[in-house]
Design an enzyme around this catalytic site. Structure first.
Site, mmCIF file in Angstrom:
data_model
loop_
_atom_site.group_PDB
_atom_site.id
_atom_site.type_symbol
_atom_site.label_atom_id
_atom_site.label_comp_id
_atom_site.label_asym_id
_atom_site.label_seq_id
_atom_site.Cartn_x
_atom_site.Cartn_y
_atom_site.Cartn_z
ATOM 1 N N TYR A 185 0.964 -1.129 -0.158
ATOM 2 C CA TYR A 185 -0.057 -0.055 0.010
ATOM 3 C C TYR A 185 0.966 1.250 0.026
ATOM 4 C CZ TYR A 185 1.303 0.379 4.688
ATOM 5 O OH TYR A 185 1.924 0.479 6.073
ATOM 6 N N PHE A 235 2.348 9.621 3.502
ATOM 7 C CA PHE A 235 2.950 9.314 5.178
ATOM 8 C C PHE A 235 3.217 8.017 5.144
ATOM 9 C CE2 PHE A 235 -1.793 9.059 4.793
ATOM 10 C CZ PHE A 235 -2.123 7.826 5.333
ATOM 11 N N ASP A 236 2.869 7.126 4.352
ATOM 12 C CA ASP A 236 3.495 5.591 4.356
ATOM 13 C C ASP A 236 3.439 5.126 3.113
ATOM 14 O OD1 ASP A 236 4.358 3.412 5.619
ATOM 15 O OD2 ASP A 236 2.737 3.009 6.846
ATOM 16 N N ILE A 273 -7.628 0.231 10.897
ATOM 17 C CA ILE A 273 -8.791 1.449 10.965
ATOM 18 C C ILE A 273 -10.075 0.635 10.279
ATOM 19 C CG2 ILE A 273 -7.330 3.297 11.195
ATOM 20 C CD1 ILE A 273 -7.728 3.794 8.254
ATOM 21 N N TYR A 310 -8.949 8.238 11.082
ATOM 22 C CA TYR A 310 -8.495 8.679 12.535
ATOM 23 C C TYR A 310 -9.247 9.860 13.180
ATOM 24 C CZ TYR A 310 -4.568 5.574 11.551
ATOM 25 O OH TYR A 310 -3.919 4.492 11.233
ATOM 26 N N PHE A 323 -5.432 5.988 -0.220
ATOM 27 C CA PHE A 323 -4.555 4.649 -0.322
ATOM 28 C C PHE A 323 -4.781 4.081 -1.620
ATOM 29 C CE2 PHE A 323 -5.237 4.762 4.376
ATOM 30 C CZ PHE A 323 -3.900 4.463 4.696
#
Length: 201
Positions: A119, A129-130, A147, A173, A190
């Site tokens: 991902y 961010f990832d 999540i 979040y 994502f």
């Protein structure tokens, strides 16, 4: 050296989000560094003023964060309303929107199954961010451990499938965010590829 000190001090001052009178600040530095000049504040007065400044900064920070949080909700609502008009967009039961990038032919995971995925995660403005692809290491986890938006999305996917998904903040979040990388009320974007499902026993 003088310029380097100025750069360092300037960076510190840039974090103070309340008005600063630059001329007064420079005068105060001269008062301290030049023995022929008088410092116009006692140490206790200076400490009290700085404490008051910290309190003002905290209040302003809360105001700014609240405004940013409200704007994020408006921005994501507008984006999702426009995005859903694209006939290629699918929507999960709970409201995760996604675009099919590659079809899958395998099984769909259940809530108690473990999955292996690749991902890339980013914010609506494109800030990443990832990224498991860059790390070169797919992630493995139980569907129920992530999540709510991810759970909902994964159980809609088949092994081999790759999608671009937009997860609303209430399925991610929420208002709390996940500092420092994910601000309050962030819509998460994502790209997810479901590589493998390990059925629960």
């Amino acid at each position: 050296y003088s310029y380097a000190l100025g750069v360092d001090f300037g960076r510190a001052l840039s974090n103070i989000n309340v008005p600063i009178k630059f001329e007064v600040l420079v005068d105060a530095m001269r008062d301290v560094l030049d023995s022929s000049r008088e410092v116009l504040m006692t140490d206790s007065q200076s400490e009290a003023a700085l404490q008051d400044l910290l309190n003002q900064m905290q209040v302003q920070k809360e105001i700014d964060e609240s405004a940013a949080s409200r704007k994020a909700l408006c921005d994501q609502a507008a984006f999702l309303a426009k995005n859903i008009q694209d006939p290629r967009i699918w929507v999960t039961k709970k409201g995760v929107q996604y675009l099919m990038l590659k079809e899958g032919t395998g099984v769909r995971p259940k809530a108690n199954d473990k999955v292996r995925v690749h991902y890339v995660g980013s914010l609506l403005n494109g800030t990443e961010f990832d990224n498991s692809v860059k790390r070169g290491a797919p992630m493995e986890f139980e569907v129920s451990a992530v999540i709510e938006g991810w759970q909902d999305l994964l159980m809609d996917m088949k092994v081999g499938e790759k999608v671009r998904a937009w997860i609303p903040s209430h399925l991610a979040y929420g208002e709390a965010g996940a500092p420092p990388s994910i601000p309050s009320n962030s819509l998460l974007v994502f790209e997810v590829e479901l590589l493998q499902v390990f059925p629960s026993k």
